[in-house]
Design a protein around this motif. Structure first.
Motif, PDB file in Angstrom:
ATOM      1  N   GLU A 193       3.815  -8.141  20.749  1.00 20.50           N
ATOM      2  CA  GLU A 193       3.865  -9.355  19.925  1.00 20.50           C
ATOM      3  C   GLU A 193       4.183 -10.604  20.744  1.00 20.50           C
ATOM      4  OE1 GLU A 193       6.725  -8.468  16.919  1.00 20.50           O
ATOM      5  OE2 GLU A 193       5.602  -6.728  16.151  1.00 20.50           O
ATOM      6  N   ARG A 194       4.171 -10.463  22.052  1.00 19.09           N
ATOM      7  CA  ARG A 194       4.449 -11.562  22.979  1.00 19.09           C
ATOM      8  C   ARG A 194       5.836 -12.169  22.755  1.00 19.09           C
ATOM      9  NH1 ARG A 194      -1.360 -14.773  23.567  1.00 19.09           N
ATOM     10  NH2 ARG A 194      -2.585 -12.929  24.182  1.00 19.09           N
ATOM     11  N   GLN A 195       6.789 -11.279  22.442  1.00 21.35           N
ATOM     12  CA  GLN A 195       8.176 -11.692  22.247  1.00 21.35           C
ATOM     13  C   GLN A 195       9.108 -10.990  23.240  1.00 21.35           C
ATOM     14  OE1 GLN A 195       9.313 -14.007  19.972  1.00 21.35           O
ATOM     15  NE2 GLN A 195       7.154 -14.395  19.514  1.00 21.35           N
ATOM     16  N   LEU A 196       8.514 -10.409  24.288  1.00 17.25           N
ATOM     17  CA  LEU A 196       9.300  -9.610  25.217  1.00 17.25           C
ATOM     18  C   LEU A 196      10.366 -10.431  25.931  1.00 17.25           C
ATOM     19  CD1 LEU A 196       9.842  -6.913  26.592  1.00 17.25           C
ATOM     20  CD2 LEU A 196       8.064  -7.469  28.269  1.00 17.25           C
ATOM     21  N   LEU A 197      10.008 -11.602  26.399  1.00 19.16           N
ATOM     22  CA  LEU A 197      10.969 -12.439  27.125  1.00 19.16           C
ATOM     23  C   LEU A 197      12.164 -12.785  26.248  1.00 19.16           C
ATOM     24  CD1 LEU A 197      11.665 -13.967  29.709  1.00 19.16           C
ATOM     25  CD2 LEU A 197      10.359 -15.920  28.829  1.00 19.16           C
ATOM     26  N   ARG A 198      11.896 -13.085  24.999  1.00 17.73           N
ATOM     27  CA  ARG A 198      12.975 -13.418  24.061  1.00 17.73           C
ATOM     28  C   ARG A 198      13.921 -12.241  23.865  1.00 17.73           C
ATOM     29  NH1 ARG A 198      12.035 -15.253  17.723  1.00 17.73           N
ATOM     30  NH2 ARG A 198      14.246 -15.458  17.177  1.00 17.73           N
ATOM     31  N   LEU A 199      13.378 -11.041  23.660  1.00 21.55           N
ATOM     32  CA  LEU A 199      14.209  -9.855  23.474  1.00 21.55           C
ATOM     33  C   LEU A 199      14.993  -9.535  24.740  1.00 21.55           C
ATOM     34  CD1 LEU A 199      15.193  -7.456  21.833  1.00 21.55           C
ATOM     35  CD2 LEU A 199      13.122  -6.213  22.522  1.00 21.55           C
ATOM     36  N   GLN A 200      14.340  -9.626  25.884  1.00 18.21           N
ATOM     37  CA  GLN A 200      15.033  -9.365  27.145  1.00 18.21           C
ATOM     38  C   GLN A 200      16.219 -10.300  27.332  1.00 18.21           C
ATOM     39  OE1 GLN A 200      11.623  -9.798  29.745  1.00 18.21           O
ATOM     40  NE2 GLN A 200      11.462  -7.585  30.076  1.00 18.21           N
ATOM     41  N   LYS A 201      16.048 -11.568  26.989  1.00 20.86           N
ATOM     42  CA  LYS A 201      17.150 -12.529  27.113  1.00 20.86           C
ATOM     43  C   LYS A 201      18.306 -12.145  26.200  1.00 20.86           C
ATOM     44  CE  LYS A 201      14.535 -16.620  28.554  1.00 20.86           C
ATOM     45  NZ  LYS A 201      14.089 -17.999  28.181  1.00 20.86           N
ATOM     46  N   GLN A 202      17.992 -11.680  24.983  1.00 18.79           N
ATOM     47  CA  GLN A 202      19.034 -11.274  24.054  1.00 18.79           C
ATOM     48  C   GLN A 202      19.821 -10.087  24.595  1.00 18.79           C
ATOM     49  OE1 GLN A 202      17.045 -10.407  20.371  1.00 18.79           O
ATOM     50  NE2 GLN A 202      16.622 -12.564  19.894  1.00 18.79           N
ATOM     51  N   LEU A 203      19.114  -9.129  25.186  1.00 10.75           N
ATOM     52  CA  LEU A 203      19.756  -7.920  25.685  1.00 10.75           C
ATOM     53  C   LEU A 203      20.489  -8.157  26.999  1.00 10.75           C
ATOM     54  CD1 LEU A 203      16.905  -5.391  24.851  1.00 10.75           C
ATOM     55  CD2 LEU A 203      19.079  -5.659  23.653  1.00 10.75           C
ATOM     56  N   VAL A 204      19.960  -9.040  27.822  1.00  7.78           N
ATOM     57  CA  VAL A 204      20.577  -9.303  29.121  1.00  7.78           C
ATOM     58  C   VAL A 204      21.900 -10.041  28.958  1.00  7.78           C
ATOM     59  CG1 VAL A 204      20.351 -10.661  31.250  1.00  7.78           C
ATOM     60  CG2 VAL A 204      18.460  -9.220  30.477  1.00  7.78           C
ATOM     61  N   LYS A 205      22.017 -10.887  27.937  1.00  9.22           N
ATOM     62  CA  LYS A 205      23.221 -11.707  27.804  1.00  9.22           C
ATOM     63  C   LYS A 205      24.415 -10.945  27.231  1.00  9.22           C
ATOM     64  CE  LYS A 205      22.340 -13.621  23.185  1.00  9.22           C
ATOM     65  NZ  LYS A 205      22.083 -14.868  22.426  1.00  9.22           N
ATOM     66  N   GLN A 206      24.199  -9.707  26.745  1.00 14.07           N
ATOM     67  CA  GLN A 206      25.315  -8.921  26.233  1.00 14.07           C
ATOM     68  C   GLN A 206      26.223  -8.496  27.391  1.00 14.07           C
ATOM     69  OE1 GLN A 206      25.549  -8.585  22.886  1.00 14.07           O
ATOM     70  NE2 GLN A 206      23.628  -9.729  22.791  1.00 14.07           N
ATOM     71  N   LYS A 207      27.519  -8.629  27.192  1.00 16.77           N
ATOM     72  CA  LYS A 207      28.459  -8.247  28.253  1.00 16.77           C
ATOM     73  C   LYS A 207      28.434  -6.741  28.501  1.00 16.77           C
ATOM     74  CE  LYS A 207      31.431  -9.590  31.300  1.00 16.77           C
ATOM     75  NZ  LYS A 207      30.980 -10.437  32.414  1.00 16.77           N
ATOM     76  N   LEU A 208      28.238  -5.970  27.435  1.00 20.85           N
ATOM     77  CA  LEU A 208      28.116  -4.516  27.569  1.00 20.85           C
ATOM     78  C   LEU A 208      26.921  -4.052  26.747  1.00 20.85           C
ATOM     79  CD1 LEU A 208      29.140  -1.682  28.432  1.00 20.85           C
ATOM     80  CD2 LEU A 208      30.551  -1.679  26.355  1.00 20.85           C
ATOM     81  N   LEU A 209      25.967  -3.420  27.404  1.00 25.43           N
ATOM     82  CA  LEU A 209      24.815  -2.830  26.731  1.00 25.43           C
ATOM     83  C   LEU A 209      24.957  -1.314  26.794  1.00 25.43           C
ATOM     84  CD1 LEU A 209      22.000  -2.988  25.411  1.00 25.43           C
ATOM     85  CD2 LEU A 209      21.026  -2.976  27.727  1.00 25.43           C
ATOM     86  N   THR A 210      25.049  -0.677  25.624  1.00 18.53           N
ATOM     87  CA  THR A 210      25.171   0.776  25.556  1.00 18.53           C
ATOM     88  C   THR A 210      23.845   1.381  25.132  1.00 18.53           C
ATOM     89  OG1 THR A 210      27.525   0.695  24.998  1.00 18.53           O
ATOM     90  CG2 THR A 210      26.339   2.708  24.439  1.00 18.53           C
ATOM     91  N   ILE A 211      23.331   2.292  25.955  1.00 17.51           N
ATOM     92  CA  ILE A 211      22.075   2.992  25.667  1.00 17.51           C
ATOM     93  C   ILE A 211      22.415   4.464  25.468  1.00 17.51           C
ATOM     94  CG2 ILE A 211      19.769   3.555  26.494  1.00 17.51           C
ATOM     95  CD1 ILE A 211      19.896   1.028  28.220  1.00 17.51           C
ATOM     96  N   ASP A 212      22.337   4.907  24.241  1.00 17.46           N
ATOM     97  CA  ASP A 212      22.759   6.254  23.865  1.00 17.46           C
ATOM     98  C   ASP A 212      21.572   7.218  23.875  1.00 17.46           C
ATOM     99  OD1 ASP A 212      24.706   8.095  22.991  1.00 17.46           O
ATOM    100  OD2 ASP A 212      24.146   7.801  20.892  1.00 17.46           O
ATOM    101  N   GLU A 213      21.866   8.467  24.188  1.00 15.85           N
ATOM    102  CA  GLU A 213      20.898   9.563  24.072  1.00 15.85           C
ATOM    103  C   GLU A 213      19.686   9.422  24.990  1.00 15.85           C
ATOM    104  OE1 GLU A 213      19.854  10.124  19.975  1.00 15.85           O
ATOM    105  OE2 GLU A 213      21.853  10.840  19.430  1.00 15.85           O
ATOM    106  N   LEU A 214      19.878   8.955  26.204  1.00 19.96           N
ATOM    107  CA  LEU A 214      18.782   8.956  27.171  1.00 19.96           C
ATOM    108  C   LEU A 214      18.489  10.395  27.569  1.00 19.96           C
ATOM    109  CD1 LEU A 214      16.881   7.278  28.977  1.00 19.96           C
ATOM    110  CD2 LEU A 214      18.627   7.405  30.764  1.00 19.96           C
ATOM    111  N   GLY A 215      17.268  10.815  27.363  1.00 25.57           N
ATOM    112  CA  GLY A 215      16.899  12.189  27.699  1.00 25.57           C
ATOM    113  C   GLY A 215      16.552  13.039  26.501  1.00 25.57           C
TER     114      GLY A 215
END
Length: 245
Positions: free
Chosen positions: A145-167
Motif C-alpha cells: 500500500e506504499r505505507q512501508l516507510l510510515r510503518l517503519q518509522k512508527q516501529l523504529v521510534k519505540q524504545k522497546l520492540l517485542t517480537i513474540d513467537e519467532l519460529g
C-alpha cells in the motif's frame, strides 16, 4: 465555581476531585496550608503516573497484562531470576541492548516478555508488543500500500520492540527480508526483545536463508541478554497447581 473552572483549565483533574475532601481532612487534623497543598500535589502526581502507565500499556498492545511479580520462577529452573529482575530495571533498554528468550512453547517466554514490557511502560518508555507473523504481515501490507516507510518509522521510534513467537510460522522470503531491514534500522538505536521456540541454529528454518539468519543474529546478539527457558511447560505446571489448590 471559579476554582473548579481554573482547575479544569489547568487540567488538574485529581486536585479538582480531591481538594474539598482534603480541605476538610486537613481542617480536622489541624494541618497547615503547606501540608494541604503538598497532599493535593502528591495525589495529582500519583494519578498522573497511573494514567501514563495505562496509556503506555494500551499503546504497547500487550496480549494480556502479566506482571513479573506473579511469575513463578521456580517452575523454570533454567531461567535466571536475578537476570530477569536486572533487566526489569530498564538500564539495558537505556543502553539499547537486546533480549532474546529461548525455550519450548509454553515455558513462559511470552509471560516474561510482557512482564518486561510492562515494567518499561511503568518507567515511561514507549513499547510495542507484536507477534512475529503479525508484524511481518503488517510490513508486507504496508509495502503493497506504499505505507512501508510510515510503518517503519512508527516501529523504529519505540524504545522497546517485542517480537513474540519467532519460529512458530515460517516466513516468506519477502517478509523475512522486511523483518531484517526493520531490525537493522533499530540496530544500536533502541532495544528489541525476541522470544523463540527455536535454537539459533534452527532460525534458518523460519527465515529461509542461512546468510540472512547470520546477518540478523549478528545485529541482535551484538549486545544481548539471552534467557534460557527450558524445562517442563510453564502453562502445564500452572494448570496442575490450580487443579491441586
Amino acid at each position: 465555581m471559579l476554582l473548579n473552572h481554573q482547575l479544569k483549565n489547568l487540567k488538574r483533574p485529581t486536585i479538582l476531585r480531591e481538594y474539598d475532601k482534603q480541605a476538610r481532612l486537613c481542617a480536622a487534623e489541624v494541618r497547615d496550608y503547606v501540608q494541604f497543598l503538598a497532599r493535593l500535589i502528591e495525589l495529582e502526581l500519583i494519578d498522573r503516573q497511573r494514567r501514563m502507565i495505562e496509556r503506555q500499556s494500551k499503546a504497547a498492545r500487550f496480549l494480556a497484562t502479566k506482571s513479573l511479580d506473579s511469575f513463578d520462577f521456580a517452575q523454570i529452573p533454567s531461567l535466571n531470576m536475578m537476570q530477569v529482575l536486572e533487566l526489569a530495571r530498564g538500564e539495558r533498554i537505556d543502553r539499547c541492548e537486546n533480549v532474546i528468550a529461548l525455550g519450548p512453547s509454553g515455558n513462559g517466554e511470552t509471560y516474561v516478555a510482557i512482564g518486561l514490557g510492562l515494567t518499561a511502560c511503568q518507567k515511561g518508555l514507549t513499547v510495542r508488543f507484536t507477534i512475529a507473523a503479525a508484524i511481518v504481515h503488517d510490513l508486507m501490507d504496508a509495502r503493497d500500500e506504499r505505507q512501508l516507510l510510515r510503518l517503519q518509522k512508527q516501529l523504529v521510534k519505540q524504545k522497546l520492540l517485542t517480537i513474540d513467537e519467532l519460529g512458530f510460522v515460517p516466513l516468506r522470503k519477502t517478509g523475512a527480508v522486511l523483518l531484517f531491514k526493520l531490525i537493522s534500522q533499530r540496530y544500536k538505536r533502541d532495544s528489541i526483545l525476541i522470544t523463540s521456540n527455536l535454537t539459533f541454529d534452527e532460525w534458518t528454518e523460519t527465515l529461509g536463508s542461512g546468510r540472512l539468519t547470520g546477518a540478523l543474529l549478528d545485529r541482535l546478539t551484538h549486545h544481548v541478554s539471552i534467557l534460557e527457558m527450558n524445562g517442563e511447560s510453564y502453562r502445564l505446571a500452572q494448570s496442575r497447581a490450580r487443579q491441586n489448590s
